[in-house]
Design a protein around this motif. Structure first.
Motif, PDB file in Angstrom:
ATOM      1  N   ALA A 169       0.839  -1.203   0.000  1.00 32.52           N
ATOM      2  CA  ALA A 169       0.000   0.000   0.000  1.00 32.52           C
ATOM      3  C   ALA A 169       0.871   1.249   0.000  1.00 32.52           C
ATOM      4  CB  ALA A 169      -0.917   0.004   1.219  1.00 32.52           C
ATOM      5  N   SER A 170       0.376   2.326  -0.578  1.00 34.03           N
ATOM      6  CA  SER A 170       1.071   3.597  -0.555  1.00 34.03           C
ATOM      7  C   SER A 170       0.481   4.470   0.547  1.00 34.03           C
ATOM      8  CB  SER A 170       0.939   4.322  -1.902  1.00 34.03           C
ATOM      9  OG  SER A 170       1.512   5.626  -1.797  1.00 34.03           O
ATOM     10  N   LEU A 171       1.319   4.768   1.545  1.00 30.05           N
ATOM     11  CA  LEU A 171       0.933   5.641   2.645  1.00 30.05           C
ATOM     12  C   LEU A 171       1.889   6.832   2.681  1.00 30.05           C
ATOM     13  CD1 LEU A 171       0.333   2.638   4.947  1.00 30.05           C
ATOM     14  CD2 LEU A 171      -1.373   4.421   4.737  1.00 30.05           C
ATOM     15  N   HIS A 172       2.379   7.188   1.519  1.00 26.84           N
ATOM     16  CA  HIS A 172       3.344   8.278   1.382  1.00 26.84           C
ATOM     17  C   HIS A 172       2.730   9.591   1.899  1.00 26.84           C
ATOM     18  CE1 HIS A 172       6.074  10.828  -1.479  1.00 26.84           C
ATOM     19  NE2 HIS A 172       6.442  10.912  -0.213  1.00 26.84           N
ATOM     20  N   GLY A 173       3.309  10.152   2.958  1.00 26.37           N
ATOM     21  CA  GLY A 173       2.827  11.411   3.506  1.00 26.37           C
ATOM     22  C   GLY A 173       1.534  11.317   4.282  1.00 26.37           C
ATOM     23  N   ALA A 174       1.075  10.105   4.580  1.00 26.71           N
ATOM     24  CA  ALA A 174      -0.178   9.944   5.330  1.00 26.71           C
ATOM     25  C   ALA A 174       0.008  10.317   6.793  1.00 26.71           C
ATOM     26  CB  ALA A 174      -0.679   8.505   5.214  1.00 26.71           C
ATOM     27  N   ASN A 175      -1.065  10.765   7.425  1.00 28.20           N
ATOM     28  CA  ASN A 175      -1.037  11.102   8.848  1.00 28.20           C
ATOM     29  C   ASN A 175      -1.675   9.971   9.631  1.00 28.20           C
ATOM     30  OD1 ASN A 175      -1.196  12.166  11.425  1.00 28.20           O
ATOM     31  ND2 ASN A 175      -1.789  14.199  10.742  1.00 28.20           N
ATOM     32  N   LEU A 176      -0.840   9.188  10.323  1.00 32.89           N
ATOM     33  CA  LEU A 176      -1.289   8.040  11.111  1.00 32.89           C
ATOM     34  C   LEU A 176      -1.012   8.266  12.592  1.00 32.89           C
ATOM     35  CD1 LEU A 176       0.249   5.747   8.489  1.00 32.89           C
ATOM     36  CD2 LEU A 176      -2.043   5.241   9.299  1.00 32.89           C
ATOM     37  N   SER A 177      -0.959   9.509  13.008  1.00 32.21           N
ATOM     38  CA  SER A 177      -0.643   9.800  14.405  1.00 32.21           C
ATOM     39  C   SER A 177      -1.701   9.204  15.335  1.00 32.21           C
ATOM     40  CB  SER A 177      -0.546  11.313  14.628  1.00 32.21           C
ATOM     41  OG  SER A 177      -1.733  11.966  14.252  1.00 32.21           O
ATOM     42  N   SER A 178      -1.225   8.548  16.376  1.00 35.82           N
ATOM     43  CA  SER A 178      -2.073   7.909  17.396  1.00 35.82           C
ATOM     44  C   SER A 178      -2.951   6.792  16.846  1.00 35.82           C
ATOM     45  CB  SER A 178      -2.949   8.947  18.110  1.00 35.82           C
ATOM     46  OG  SER A 178      -2.150   9.920  18.762  1.00 35.82           O
ATOM     47  N   ALA A 179      -2.662   6.301  15.647  1.00 35.57           N
ATOM     48  CA  ALA A 179      -3.434   5.204  15.069  1.00 35.57           C
ATOM     49  C   ALA A 179      -2.997   3.867  15.657  1.00 35.57           C
ATOM     50  CB  ALA A 179      -3.275   5.182  13.553  1.00 35.57           C
ATOM     51  N   CYS A 180      -3.897   2.889  15.620  1.00 34.39           N
ATOM     52  CA  CYS A 180      -3.565   1.531  16.055  1.00 34.39           C
ATOM     53  C   CYS A 180      -3.202   0.710  14.824  1.00 34.39           C
ATOM     54  CB  CYS A 180      -4.746   0.893  16.779  1.00 34.39           C
ATOM     55  SG  CYS A 180      -4.435  -0.834  17.250  1.00 34.39           S
TER      56      CYS A 180
END
Length: 231
Positions: A169-180
């Motif tokens: 998957a492409s998560l380039h530049g994604a914001n995953l802060s505090s994600a599980c």
């Protein structure tokens, strides 16, 4: 009755200024937004600048609807079918806040810039889907198939991705802060420049995952899991 609602509405409780209210009916949300001079988000949310809970409860009772504050709890809508979401997206609708899409099959669809914040997407098939710039804040994506999906620049703050398949998957530049992201398959995934601050990454598979420039500040992870990642 509208005059009564308007009078009550003027006695606002300051602590709930600029609130987002979620209703269990899209039709009710639209009507209540009109009654209370709020802004309907096109789905089941109403944004209000002023008001009080007495006025909201009165309006909700008139419409036989229940409600809650966004983020406090969830007013789950009836299940949205795949055909319905694609039809509504095709005519320009982007707001599907709190939608129930559990186990939905949306493989290879284009849903860039869609708002699925707080939505239920557990066990959904989103493989190869285009979700670039999508708002998936606090969405439930546990056990979802996101292999090969484009999630570049997506907003996934506080999202639940436990056990999800994100290989390639492409998560380039994604914001995953505090994600599980515990037990997530991130093999060959592109996480360049992603924000993973305070994310839970314990047990994730990072084989050949590209973490170049990713922010891991405060993230929960097992250091040895990063041994086969590209950084």
């Amino acid at each position: 009755m509208k005059n009564i609602i308007s009078i009550v509405w003027n006695s606002w409780l300051k602590r709930h200024k600029d609130s987002v209210l979620l209703f269990d009916s899209i039709a009710a949300a639209s009507e209540i937004a009109f009654m209370l001079n709020g802004q309907w988000d096109g789905c089941n949310g109403v944004i209000i600048a002023d008001g009080d809970e007495i006025a909201v409860n009165t309006a909700a009772k008139l419409m036989s609807a229940t409600w809650c504050y966004q983020g406090a709890s969830k007013a789950v809508l009836d299940r949205v079918t795949t055909d319905e979401i694609l039809r509504r997206y095709a005519i320009g609708e982007r707001n599907f806040v709190n939608a129930n899409l559990r186990c939905a099959v949306l493989a290879s669809v284009k849903l860039s810039e869609i708002n699925l914040s707080y939505a239920s997407l557990s066990w959904a098939d989103l493989s190869q889907a285009n979700l670039s710039f999508a708002d998936l804040t606090a969405a439930d994506l546990s056990q979802a198939n996101l292999s090969g999906a484009d999630l570049s620049k997506a907003y996934l703050m506080r999202a639940n991705l436990k056990g999800a398949d994100l290989q390639q998957a492409s998560l380039h530049g994604a914001n995953l802060s505090s994600a599980c992201l515990s037990e997530v398959n991130l093999s060959d995934a592109d996480l360049r420049g992603a924000n993973l601050a305070l994310a839970d990454l314990r047990g994730a598979n990072f084989h050949e995952c590209n973490l170049s420039g990713a922010n891991l500040t405060g993230a929960k992870l097992i250091e040895s899991d990063l041994a086969f990642a590209r950084q």
